[in-house]
Motif scaffolding. Structure first.
Motif, short mmCIF file in Angstrom:
data_model
loop_
_atom_site.label_atom_id
_atom_site.label_comp_id
_atom_site.label_asym_id
_atom_site.label_seq_id
_atom_site.Cartn_x
_atom_site.Cartn_y
_atom_site.Cartn_z
N ARG A 181 -4.92 54.25 31.94
CA ARG A 181 -4.17 54.57 33.15
C ARG A 181 -4.49 53.54 34.23
O ARG A 181 -5.65 53.34 34.59
CB ARG A 181 -4.55 55.97 33.63
N THR A 184 -5.49 44.20 37.81
CA THR A 184 -5.92 44.95 36.63
C THR A 184 -5.56 44.16 35.39
O THR A 184 -4.45 43.65 35.28
CB THR A 184 -5.23 46.32 36.58
N ASN A 213 -13.69 54.96 41.61
CA ASN A 213 -12.42 55.26 40.94
C ASN A 213 -12.62 55.49 39.45
O ASN A 213 -12.04 56.41 38.86
CB ASN A 213 -11.41 54.14 41.16
N HIS A 270 -11.67 58.91 37.58
CA HIS A 270 -10.45 58.94 36.77
C HIS A 270 -10.62 58.60 35.29
O HIS A 270 -9.80 59.01 34.48
CB HIS A 270 -9.39 58.03 37.37
N PRO A 299 -4.63 51.78 37.96
CA PRO A 299 -4.85 52.30 39.31
C PRO A 299 -3.58 52.18 40.15
O PRO A 299 -2.75 51.30 39.93
CB PRO A 299 -5.96 51.40 39.85
N GLU A 300 -3.45 53.08 41.11
CA GLU A 300 -2.30 53.07 42.02
C GLU A 300 -2.78 53.06 43.46
O GLU A 300 -3.65 53.85 43.82
CB GLU A 300 -1.46 54.34 41.82
N VAL A 301 -2.21 52.17 44.25
CA VAL A 301 -2.50 52.18 45.68
C VAL A 301 -1.64 53.29 46.29
O VAL A 301 -0.44 53.36 46.05
CB VAL A 301 -2.15 50.83 46.34
N ARG A 302 -2.30 54.18 47.02
CA ARG A 302 -1.59 55.32 47.62
C ARG A 302 -1.74 55.30 49.13
O ARG A 302 -2.69 54.74 49.66
CB ARG A 302 -2.16 56.64 47.09
#
Length: 140
Positions: A92, A121, A60, A64, A94-97
């Motif tokens: 930025r 985070t 990641n 990113h 992190p996002e769980v998608r």
């Protein structure tokens, strides 16, 4: 190739840390660092999950973050609790998608959440640390 460093943290817990270039080949080096730390602490039963978690976190950051390097940390705040972290200079979060069917990416953080006892985070003044904790049985 730089060697990982072992040092006592200000809190007294042992840790391993290595700065790595933000490149895909750093994933393998990060896995080795985690395996070395866990073996040193007689927590080998966490090695497979730890290696998979750090692979996802480093991947990641490689994908990113926009800095030239990242830092992998492995600390042992308690005898059977290990925290694996990846620090980068991106703010930025992190996002769980939900990955789309057939997608080749997008499952990493869901996998981290499934394997780790806890994850999160920490915002830093210049970036962030994404971390995951594993708990083991320990023999040492």
């Amino acid at each position: 190739m730089p060697q990982p460093t072992t040092r006592a943290r200000p809190t007294g817990c042992p840790g391993y840390s290595e700065a790595l270039p933000r490149k895909p080949e750093s994933v393998g080096r990060a896995r080795r660092l985690v395996r070395v730390a866990l073996a040193a602490w007689s927590l080998d039963e966490l090695a497979d999950d730890g290696a998979l978690i750090v692979s996802e976190l480093v991947s990641n950051a490689v994908r990113h973050a926009r800095s030239r390097s990242l830092r992998v940390t492995v600390i042992r705040p308690e005898s059977v609790r290990v925290r694996i972290g990846v620090v980068d200079k991106s703010k930025r979060l992190p996002e769980v998608r939900e990955p789309r069917e057939g997608a080749e990416s997008g499952r990493g953080l869901a996998l981290v959440g499934a394997l780790a006892k806890d994850w999160g985070t920490d915002r830093l003044p210049w970036g962030k640390r994404v971390w995951a904790e594993l708990h083991g049985e320990g023999r040492g």
